[in-house]
Design an enzyme around this catalytic site. Structure first.
Site, short mmCIF file in Angstrom:
data_model
loop_
_atom_site.label_atom_id
_atom_site.label_comp_id
_atom_site.label_asym_id
_atom_site.label_seq_id
_atom_site.Cartn_x
_atom_site.Cartn_y
_atom_site.Cartn_z
N ASP A 125 36.20 17.47 35.28
CA ASP A 125 35.03 17.87 34.60
C ASP A 125 33.95 18.38 35.63
O ASP A 125 33.11 17.60 36.12
CB ASP A 125 34.33 16.45 34.06
N HIS B 96 34.28 11.50 33.99
CA HIS B 96 33.35 10.76 34.28
C HIS B 96 33.65 9.44 34.97
O HIS B 96 32.61 8.52 35.10
CB HIS B 96 32.36 10.40 33.07
N ASP C 92 27.83 21.72 37.58
CA ASP C 92 27.20 20.54 38.20
C ASP C 92 28.15 19.26 37.75
O ASP C 92 29.28 19.51 36.93
CB ASP C 92 26.06 20.11 37.32
N GLU D 152 24.80 21.31 32.63
CA GLU D 152 25.45 20.60 31.60
C GLU D 152 25.29 19.21 31.51
O GLU D 152 25.37 18.60 30.40
CB GLU D 152 27.02 21.13 31.47
N GLU D 153 25.29 18.48 32.63
CA GLU D 153 25.70 16.96 32.63
C GLU D 153 24.25 16.16 32.34
O GLU D 153 24.38 14.97 32.17
CB GLU D 153 26.17 16.33 33.92
#
Length: 435
Positions: free
Chosen positions: A129, A408, A99, A163-164
């Site tokens: 990421d 991010h 994700d 995970e996010e």
């Protein structure tokens, strides 16, 4: 006999970039921001399986054992195992999540949801990421399946969902651990591949998100003596709370050992109030923010202290500094007192990796061999999942080969040369652990 390094070679650019292009093409559909955006990680799983199944026992084409584990429709995890010859001898690459955080195409200089290539730069949401790492570790497992080196160690890769964002649980690595599907990984080092800048990340911070709600008395700004200004009360109370926090949780001696970029911090990040005219003194407001806590302090101790600070300020609110001749937080004639209330959202603890473990030493040696030097670092960014793994008894070490500057961020990218070095670090780790 050829060495492990000779057998596994270097990262194949065409194969890696081809796979990464497919993964970034799915990034729009794996943005994780519930309830609006629920990722469909199986879109990424499909490409991982397309790469690996030809070298698996499922098709008879190779030695890879592949388990696609799903707890929520369309949101799978993948566990891939290359079997070694010595029972109980194992290492694993975990944490490559499928994700991503959200991206607004209007804010980017290029389409975030398709891979664009600018020389060494590979651009798109997830390149750093963490879809870049998904592609990287997939390529490693594919090469193991193709070349079939005789290894003592079993090598395991775990690609995870969710995970996010922790708003929904029981989807990713937490569920795999709960079901015991990763238990045997406790017998060797677990390398969590989801950081950046090529050097071992040996410490992360805990996080305590919270809100301070402040209540005063709304009144006409021309009659300030009849109001309790919630904004002024919030500013002075927050200053006092911060002073006490930094007194009670100062820089810890171990932070220097681990190379933390900052000590523990407490700060406001958002401020809101119900609205009103410019000639109205507001009667309430809410300040939100977080504590980032180095792992040498206990999250529950901090939350208890913060509550104590607020209780004490409420009891002694007339002693708090005011702002100007008629600024006050108590109106005795009306029997009114300003007040504070603190609340916390879900808190997570930080991580200090074991600097005495074999996993740490081989990661450092591999990094030094490949990158030319090694400089472990720590940040008060939070990786909540690895703390849980550590508490379950896993020897967690962390690294990553994207760029912290684009983590991010808008216009995210990674460098192929960095990912290529990451591949060689993995190969070196496997080789070292054969001894």
């Amino acid at each position: 006999m050829a060495s492990v390094q000779e057998t596994l070679g270097d990262l194949n650019r065409d194969s890696f970039v081809g796979l990464l292009s497919k993964l970034i093409g799915e990034s729009k559909f794996v943005q994780n921001n519930p309830p609006e955006l629920i990722p469909e990680e199986d879109r990424v799983v499909k490409h991982v399986l397309d790469s690996l199944l030809p070298y698996s026992t499922t098709t008879g084409g190779g030695p890879l054992l592949i388990n696609h584990v799903t707890y929520f429709p369309g949101r799978g995890n993948v566990v891939v195992e290359y079997p070694g010859t010595v029972p109980g001898k194992i290492l694993s690459f975990v944490g490559c999540h499928m994700d991503v955080v959200t991206a607004n195409p209007n804010d980017w200089e290029f389409d975030p949801f398709s891979l664009s290539i600018d020389g060494d730069k590979l651009c798109g949401r997830g390149t750093t990421d963490c879809l870049g790492h998904v592609a990287l570790v997939t390529e490693l497992m594919k090469k193991l399946g193709e070349t079939k080196p005789k290894l003592k160690s079993t090598v395991v890769a775990v690609f995870i969902a969710n995970e996010e964002n922790s708003a929904i649980s029981g989807v990713g690595v937490d569920a795999l651990v709960k079901d015991g599907l990763l238990n045997k990984l406790k017998d060797g080092p677990l390398f969590w591949i989801d950081t950046a800048d090529k050097h071992p990340c040996i410490g992360t911070g805990g996080m305590i998100p919270g809100k301070l709600k402040v209540t005063g008395k709304l009144f006409h700004s021309g009659l300030a003596h009849k109001a309790i200004n919630a904004l002024e009360l919030a500013m002075e109370a927050l200053k006092e709370i911060q002073l006490r926090f930094y007194r009670d949780f100062p820089p810890h001696p171990k932070e220097q050992v681990y190379g933390f970029a900052t000590p523990s911090t407490m700060k406001p990040t958002q401020w809101s109030y119900p609205g009103g005219g410019i000639n109205q003194i507001p009667g309430e407001c809410t300040v939100s923010g977080d504590v980032r806590l180095t792992p040498f302090y206990n999250v529950k101790d901090v939350m208890k202290k913060l509550q104590e600070y607020v209780d004490d300020i409420n009891e002694n609110i007339e002693k708090l500094d005011t702002r100007g001749p008629v600024s006050k937080y108590v109106l005795p004639d009306e029997k009114l007192r300003g007040s504070l209330a603190i609340s916390f959202d879900e808190a997570t603890s930080g991580v200090a990796c074991d600097l005495n473990s074999r996993g740490f030493h081989v990661l450092c040696k591999a990094t030094e061999e490949v990158v030319g030097h090694v400089k472990p670092y720590s940040i008060t960014g939070t990786l909540p999942l690895i703390r849980e793994l550590q508490e379950e008894g896993f020897d967690v070490q962390t690294s990553g080969y994207g760029l912290m500057a684009t983590y991010h961020a808008k216009n995210e990218y990674c460098l192929f040369t960095d990912m290529s070095q990451g591949y060689r670090v993995f190969v070196s780790i496997i080789s070292q652990l054969e001894d």
